[in-house]
Design a protein around this motif. Structure first.
Motif: not given
Length: 128
Positions: A6, A9, A20, A122, A124
């Protein structure tokens, strides 16, 4: 073996947007159902959205409907989650997960068990 990574973020103010991205390596990506989950500090992991292998069937948690859009590009082995009108409660680590067609059932899209492959996540962060 499928590996998921991933990215995308970051930190944003409430009302803002982020996208993302989940990039997969390994065979047969186009046959996989891919989902996004998230986990906020002190809370259980929850489903956010999922997309079937062709991209024409999607699922969303009620909390993100109308604000988030999941999409995929099988030629790039990539799934995206576009997040608009972000709220502070969207804060968390976002994980990408993939399920083979043998394990996936539409009724279970929001559960963890159909998904055999997971990324590292990731972060956020949405601030007020």
């Amino acid at each position: 073996q499928v590996q998921l990574v991933e990215s995308g973020g970051g930190s944003v103010q409430a009302g803002g947007s982020l996208r993302v991205t989940c990039v997969a390596s390994g065979p047969n990506f186009s046959s996989l159902t891919v989902a996004w989950f998230r986990q906020a500090p002190g809370k259980e992991r929850e489903s956010v959205a999922a997309i079937r292998r062709s991209g024409n069937i999607t699922y969303y948690a009620d909390s993100v409907k109308g604000r988030f859009t999941i999409s995929r590009d099988n030629a790039k082995n990539t799934v995206y989650l576009q997040m608009n009108n972000l709220k502070t409660e969207d804060t968390g680590v976002y994980y990408c997960a993939a399920a083979t067609p043998y394990l996936f059932s539409p009724a279970d899209w929001a559960r963890s068990h159909p998904y055999s492959y997971w990324g590292q996540g990731t972060q956020v962060t949405v601030s007020s």
